[in-house]
Motif scaffolding. Structure first.
Motif, mmCIF file in Angstrom:
data_model
loop_
_atom_site.group_PDB
_atom_site.id
_atom_site.type_symbol
_atom_site.label_atom_id
_atom_site.label_comp_id
_atom_site.label_asym_id
_atom_site.label_seq_id
_atom_site.Cartn_x
_atom_site.Cartn_y
_atom_site.Cartn_z
ATOM 1 N N LEU A 18 0.748 -1.280 -0.032
ATOM 2 C CA LEU A 18 0.009 -0.307 0.227
ATOM 3 C C LEU A 18 0.799 1.299 -0.263
ATOM 4 C CD1 LEU A 18 -2.640 -1.345 3.157
ATOM 5 C CD2 LEU A 18 -2.565 -2.331 0.111
ATOM 6 N N ASP A 19 2.030 0.980 -0.208
ATOM 7 C CA ASP A 19 2.718 1.950 -0.573
ATOM 8 C C ASP A 19 2.866 2.761 -1.311
ATOM 9 O OD1 ASP A 19 6.149 3.998 0.223
ATOM 10 O OD2 ASP A 19 6.395 2.642 -1.814
ATOM 11 N N PRO A 20 2.310 4.676 -1.104
ATOM 12 C CA PRO A 20 1.923 5.262 -2.182
ATOM 13 C C PRO A 20 3.155 5.824 -2.899
ATOM 14 C CG PRO A 20 1.880 6.047 0.543
ATOM 15 C CD PRO A 20 2.432 4.941 0.234
ATOM 16 N N GLN A 21 4.833 5.235 -2.905
ATOM 17 C CA GLN A 21 4.925 5.645 -4.286
ATOM 18 C C GLN A 21 5.307 4.078 -5.403
ATOM 19 O OE1 GLN A 21 8.741 6.506 -2.911
ATOM 20 N NE2 GLN A 21 8.523 8.531 -2.154
ATOM 21 N N GLY A 22 5.540 2.806 -4.663
ATOM 22 C CA GLY A 22 5.931 1.768 -5.628
ATOM 23 C C GLY A 22 4.742 1.036 -5.292
ATOM 24 N N GLY A 23 3.802 1.456 -4.439
ATOM 25 C CA GLY A 23 2.789 0.021 -4.004
ATOM 26 C C GLY A 23 1.882 -0.866 -5.211
ATOM 27 N N ARG A 24 1.649 0.424 -6.353
ATOM 28 C CA ARG A 24 0.675 -0.068 -7.056
ATOM 29 C C ARG A 24 1.675 -1.294 -8.166
ATOM 30 N NH1 ARG A 24 -1.861 4.333 -11.498
ATOM 31 N NH2 ARG A 24 -3.422 2.449 -12.699
ATOM 32 N N ARG A 26 4.341 -2.385 -7.297
ATOM 33 C CA ARG A 26 4.072 -4.198 -7.062
ATOM 34 C C ARG A 26 3.366 -4.749 -6.909
ATOM 35 N NH1 ARG A 26 6.579 -0.828 -1.297
ATOM 36 N NH2 ARG A 26 8.889 0.211 -2.338
ATOM 37 N N ARG A 27 1.942 -4.459 -6.376
ATOM 38 C CA ARG A 27 0.445 -5.023 -6.233
ATOM 39 C C ARG A 27 0.733 -6.055 -7.978
ATOM 40 N NH1 ARG A 27 -1.309 -0.996 -3.877
ATOM 41 N NH2 ARG A 27 -2.775 -0.033 -6.003
ATOM 42 N N ALA A 28 0.604 -4.477 -9.051
ATOM 43 C CA ALA A 28 0.708 -5.159 -10.716
ATOM 44 C C ALA A 28 1.997 -6.511 -10.477
ATOM 45 C CB ALA A 28 0.724 -4.438 -11.047
ATOM 46 N N ARG A 29 3.377 -6.025 -10.276
ATOM 47 C CA ARG A 29 4.391 -7.462 -10.193
ATOM 48 C C ARG A 29 3.273 -9.329 -9.552
ATOM 49 N NH1 ARG A 29 9.889 -5.862 -8.247
ATOM 50 N NH2 ARG A 29 8.516 -5.718 -6.373
ATOM 51 N N THR A 30 3.331 -8.147 -8.641
ATOM 52 C CA THR A 30 2.532 -9.821 -7.956
ATOM 53 C C THR A 30 1.494 -10.295 -8.356
ATOM 54 O OG1 THR A 30 3.156 -8.702 -5.312
ATOM 55 C CG2 THR A 30 2.011 -10.548 -5.214
ATOM 56 N N ARG A 31 0.239 -9.699 -8.881
ATOM 57 C CA ARG A 31 -0.320 -10.406 -9.704
ATOM 58 C C ARG A 31 0.213 -11.459 -11.218
ATOM 59 N NH1 ARG A 31 -3.317 -6.463 -10.274
ATOM 60 N NH2 ARG A 31 -2.697 -5.677 -12.410
#
Length: 373
Positions: A18-24, A26-31
């Motif tokens: 949920l980090d504002p800078q890299g969270g999105r 990271r979530r996409a990469r994990t998905r």
């Protein structure tokens, strides 16, 4: 105590995703990784099921053979069995001509002398073979015989679990045993179970798994990128290893000494890893090859090829390495963002930008203050 640990782990995961800078990102990469893992799991199931069916057919054929002594095998079937045997015991099976007539096998052609005894014993034991006519030409070394050049050494028929690569069925069986030991055994049994489970999942030799193997047998990375610049300019840039900290995110420093270079790279959790490499071959505007020295902590070797393409240069990077702690170390490094496979793409994009625009990268390990041109 467990509740505190679980809460801390949940908090760390929330901060990571949920980090504002890299969270999105990271979530996409994990998905993407989960989707890829799902596809690989489905493919693995299909391959394992097919392998199990084929093994059952083979067991049935072996069972029938036990009760059919002196069976008559068609010559065409028998010659295919013999050729399959050649591939297991001979490093140059294409050099040997195998023919069959009424169950009698004739072998002719050049062969390395030390391979002949084992090959003859194996052919004689092929079901359906009545006799072997040995017309092989023995050679102590390849010499000038064209058909004996190159080739891959063969180890003959070996027990399944003694082979470098295990079949899908063997991996499932050993993995199940390892998982049972891991869940039910004592301390030593659990350690052994973890090792067996890791071997079954990775299908890597134990030496590679724990970081004791050779670089050419380790983890491979292949990347290609197009740079809008002449091959001469791109080759010149790569020839100066001191440029690497200016476009690679984890290469902190490179010291040159003749044809050797000492590297300092930031590893997992900020721990530095060092090694020494030596230049193996350098072809102007075409190729750079290197490998680590035997005393290096990270055994690796690699090559970069430069090929003219569409007014620019096609750069192909091939890297083989055995990370500290082997495949386990590679997995841990990936968790902490120090996986060369995932980071080389970004590094090559920085290199491409520096060469094409002459502007230094600001997110490299050691950014430049002036143009890289």
């Amino acid at each position: 105590m467990n509740r505190i640990l679980y809460s801390a782990a949940a908090g760390a995961l929330a901060m990571y995703f949920l980090d504002p800078q890299g969270g999105r990102r990271r979530r996409a990469r994990t998905r993407d990784k989960l989707e890829r893992a799902q596809r690989r799991l489905h493919d693995a199931y299909d391959v394992t099921a097919r392998d199990a069916r084929h093994r059952m057919i083979g067991l049935q054929a072996m069972s029938r053979r036990l009760f059919q002594h002196g069976e008559s095998v068609p010559d065409q079937t028998l010659v295919e069995r013999v050729r399959a045997t050649l591939g297991r015991y001979c490093s140059h099976p294409h050099a040997i001509d195998a023919s069959v007539r009424d169950g009698d096998v004739t072998l002719a052609g050049p062969i390395l002398a030390f391979e002949a005894p084992g090959l003859l014993r194996a052919v004689k034991s092929v079901p359906g073979v009545r006799g072997v006519d040995n017309r092989l030409e023995l050679h102590q070394e390849p010499g000038n015989v064209s058909s004996l050049q190159g080739g891959v050494p063969r180890r003959g028929q070996r027990f399944e679990l003694m082979q470098d690569n295990w079949s899908p069925s063997a991996r499932v069986l050993v993995g199940a045993v390892g998982l049972a030991l891991l869940l039910r055994g004592g301390l030593v049994s659990r350690l052994g179970g973890a090792v067996l489970l890791a071997r079954a999942i990775s299908n890597l030799e134990f030496a590679i798994l724990f970081g004791f193997g050779d670089a050419q047998d380790g983890i491979e990375v292949h990347k290609t990128i197009h740079v809008h610049a002449p091959a001469e300019k791109v080759f010149e840039f790569w020839s100066h290893f001191e440029n690497f900290p200016h476009f690679m995110s984890r290469v902190r420093d490179v010291h040159l000494a003749g044809n050797r270079s000492h590297w300092v790279v930031r590893g997992p959790v900020g721990v530095d890893v060092e090694w020494t490499s030596e230049m193996v071959r350098s072809e102007p505007n075409s190729l750079i090859e290197w490998r680590s020295t035997p005393d290096s902590n990270v055994q690796h070797e690699g090559a970069v090829r430069f090929e003219p393409e569409d007014g620019g240069t096609r750069v192909t990077v091939c890297l083989c390495y055995v990370p500290p702690a082997g495949a386990f170390g590679h997995a841990v490094a990936a968790l902490f963002g120090a996986d060369p496979k995932s980071e080389m793409d970004a590094d090559l994009m920085r290199m491409k930008s520096m060469i094409e625009t002459g502007k230094p990268s600001h997110d490299a390990a050691r950014p430049m203050e002036r143009s890289a041109a």
